[in-house]
Design a protein around this motif. Structure first.
Motif, PDB file in Angstrom:
ATOM      1  N   PHE A 145      50.138  39.359  56.499  1.00 53.53           N
ATOM      2  CA  PHE A 145      51.338  38.632  56.902  1.00 53.53           C
ATOM      3  C   PHE A 145      50.932  37.744  58.065  1.00 53.53           C
ATOM      4  CE2 PHE A 145      54.793  38.178  59.919  1.00 53.53           C
ATOM      5  CZ  PHE A 145      55.775  37.619  59.103  1.00 53.53           C
ATOM      6  N   THR A 202      51.419  35.093  61.077  1.00 57.47           N
ATOM      7  CA  THR A 202      52.469  34.672  62.007  1.00 57.47           C
ATOM      8  C   THR A 202      51.943  33.616  62.963  1.00 57.47           C
ATOM      9  OG1 THR A 202      54.039  35.396  63.673  1.00 57.47           O
ATOM     10  CG2 THR A 202      51.973  36.565  63.642  1.00 57.47           C
ATOM     11  N   MET A 208      57.761  41.020  58.342  1.00 53.72           N
ATOM     12  CA  MET A 208      56.588  41.712  57.806  1.00 53.72           C
ATOM     13  C   MET A 208      57.034  42.769  56.787  1.00 53.72           C
ATOM     14  SD  MET A 208      53.844  43.283  60.377  1.00 53.72           S
ATOM     15  CE  MET A 208      52.457  44.204  59.764  1.00 53.72           C
ATOM     16  N   THR A 246      46.910  36.263  62.757  1.00 52.72           N
ATOM     17  CA  THR A 246      47.171  34.953  63.357  1.00 52.72           C
ATOM     18  C   THR A 246      45.876  34.150  63.371  1.00 52.72           C
ATOM     19  OG1 THR A 246      48.267  33.881  65.210  1.00 52.72           O
ATOM     20  CG2 THR A 246      46.773  35.642  65.780  1.00 52.72           C
ATOM     21  N   TRP A 305      51.180  35.768  70.461  1.00 57.19           N
ATOM     22  CA  TRP A 305      50.506  37.078  70.367  1.00 57.19           C
ATOM     23  C   TRP A 305      49.292  37.071  71.288  1.00 57.19           C
ATOM     24  CZ3 TRP A 305      45.425  38.186  69.174  1.00 57.19           C
ATOM     25  CH2 TRP A 305      45.126  39.535  68.994  1.00 57.19           C
ATOM     26  N   MET A 321      49.327  42.268  60.159  1.00 55.71           N
ATOM     27  CA  MET A 321      49.811  41.041  60.783  1.00 55.71           C
ATOM     28  C   MET A 321      48.588  40.250  61.275  1.00 55.71           C
ATOM     29  SD  MET A 321      52.469  40.869  63.927  1.00 55.71           S
ATOM     30  CE  MET A 321      51.918  39.944  65.329  1.00 55.71           C
TER      31      MET A 321
END
Ligand code: GDD
Ligand code: GTP
Length: 421
Positions: free
Chosen positions: A239, A241, A125, A141, A245, A139
């Protein structure tokens, strides 16, 4: 130089985590043998040049004091707790303590929600944040369409998928399946955006009294007040990912996070999964046992079990997908499945404590763990993991199924789908 801020909220937050948060602040609840936010701290330690971690929340400083001291002593970097006198929101506290964050002129600082668990890809990141010169990198997802409504939703630009062009916090209709993971990297320019919101609010509210919604006038929401504006500037990046998570809002989520943190140990620090000398029992899959626990050699543990300090497990005990907290005792031939056993609790011989797992739907790609409410529409308890609060005693040969027991109760009968207040 870099810093990190961990947001932990305060005693008024974490209500869905009760009764586990009654005797221990939720950010310190042990998952895979470590307080929830120690996993954040460990992720930060992997970043070169990160030399200070500030924990911001409204818990009384005395509740965090020994944790902070222990962290500083073990990891040898500056870790401090900064207390908000009232909840100032996810950006209000950061703005209030801006002098502390700015001190030493860091190039950037991470902001991490304390109630998320992940295999945090912080270095990747950071690399992207430097390349894009963003003011803020979030971040993110993927989630399912339906679940995305419970999170901050991010729309990236079609031309440059790293740039955020639209952000809506917990929308009421579908916006995007790309969701905010509650982990950010900010440059110091972020304070100007916070100052604009703060000043505008104080002009409106010259009297400095509590504003209309009962919140402090210095309350600023990072998501609603800052991210939405930032998305119009071209300086807000995302970013993405695909690492594991999850949020940790409910005790069921703690069991889910426990399983994944143990899997992360297996791949990165497998020595943490070695049983101590006193724990030479049968082990299946990933199991963490504190060195001070005393375990009978005929007990069988795992997969996905964490055993806390000074726990005693008797002969023939079977534990699976569960967390057993410090100083508890599971007496001979008892079984614990999908449950959390609170500190100092005692489960008598030949007893059974069992809960229902509520994992993400394995058939739906990107599904996250649901956080169902305690009760369903008919007023009945939704099936969930079983929880014994602190210092509960369950008599021998009793069965406790899908039940939640508040601290200091003595249970002498069987329980099914009940809450014992
Ligand atoms: N210091 C401080 N002060 N921390 C706070 C405060 C406050 O007043 N209010 C909340 N926090 C902390 C919480 O402890 C938690 O770690 C984090 O900030 C966010 O909490 P919530 O405000 O309850 O938001 P949320 O968890 O429902 O949603 C946020 O996280 C999601 C990911 O888990 C948002 O950022 C969403 O967009 C995001 O998807
Ligand atoms: P799978 O779920 O397919 O793995 O079934 P399993 O039959 O292996 O059962 P499970 O993993 O749930 O249990 C593993 C061990 O725990 C077995 O040795 C069982 O005999 C034992 N076990 C099962 N129920 C109880 C119980 O109520 N008390 C005790 N003490 N042990 C039990």
């Amino acid at each position: 130089m870099l810093k990190a801020v961990i947001l932990i909220g305060g005693p008024s937050k974490g209500t869905r985590f009760r009764p586990l948060s009654l005797d221990i602040p939720k950010p310190l609840f042990p998952i895979a043998g470590l307080p929830m936010i120690e996993h954040h701290i460990k992720a930060c330690l992997n970043i070169k040049n990160l030399n200070e971690i500030l924990i911001i929340g409204s818990y009384n400083a005395s509740e965090l004091q020994s944790f902070v001291k222990e962290m500083t002593d073990s990891y040898g970097i500056s870790i401090r707790y900064l207390q908000e006198l009232t909840a100032l929101g996810t950006a209000g506290g950061i703005y209030h303590f801006r002098a502390e964050i700015r001190a030493g002129d860091p190039d950037a600082f991470f902001i991490m929600n304390g109630d998320v668990c992940a295999n945090f890809p912080l270095s990747e990141m950071l690399e992207m944040h430097i390349k894009t010169s963003a003011v803020l990198t979030v971040m993110a997802t993927e989630a399912t369409r339906q679940q995305s409504l419970n999170y901050g939703c991010i729309v990236p630009s079609k031309e440059d998928c790293r740039q955020v062009v639209h952000y809506v916090e917990k929308p009421s209709t579908f916006v995007s399946t790309l969701i905010n993971c509650g982990v950010y990297l900010a440059s110091l320019d972020i304070f100007q955006f916070m100052a604009d919101v703060f000043d505008a609010r104080h002009k409106q509210d010259k009297s400095m009294l509590m504003n209309g919604n009962g919140k402090d006038p210095a309350y600023i929401s990072l998501e609603q007040d800052i991210l939405t504006r930032l998305s119009e500037t071209g300086k807000f990046c995302v970013f993405q990912t695909s690492n594991w998570w999850s949020q940790v809002k409910t005790p069921g989520a703690a069991i889910y996070a426990n399983r994944h943190h143990l899997a992360v140990y297996r791949s990165k620090e497998s020595e943490r999964l070695l049983p101590p000398v006193s724990g030479q029992c049968q082990i299946i899959g990933n199991v963490f046992i504190d060195a001070s626990a005393v375990i009978h050699p005929t007990a069988t543990l795992g997969p996905n079990v964490s055993i806390g300090p000074n726990v005693r497990l008797g002969a023939g005990v079977r534990i699976r997908e569960s967390i057993v907290l410090a100083n508890s005792q599971i007496q001979s031939h008892s079984m614990v499945l999908h449950s959390i056993i609170g500190r100092g609790s005692v489960v008598g011989e030949w007893a059974r404590v069992e809960g229902t797992p509520c994992d993400p739907d394995p058939d739906k790609p990107f599904a996250k763990k649901e956080n169902p409410p305690l009760f369903n529409v008919n007023g009945k308890l939704n099936p969930s993991i079983s929880i014994l609060g602190e210092s509960v005693t369950l008599a021998a040969e009793r069965i406790l199924l899908n039940s939640i027991v508040l601290p200091y109760k003595q249970l002498t009968r069987d329980l099914r789908n009940e809450i014992i207040l």
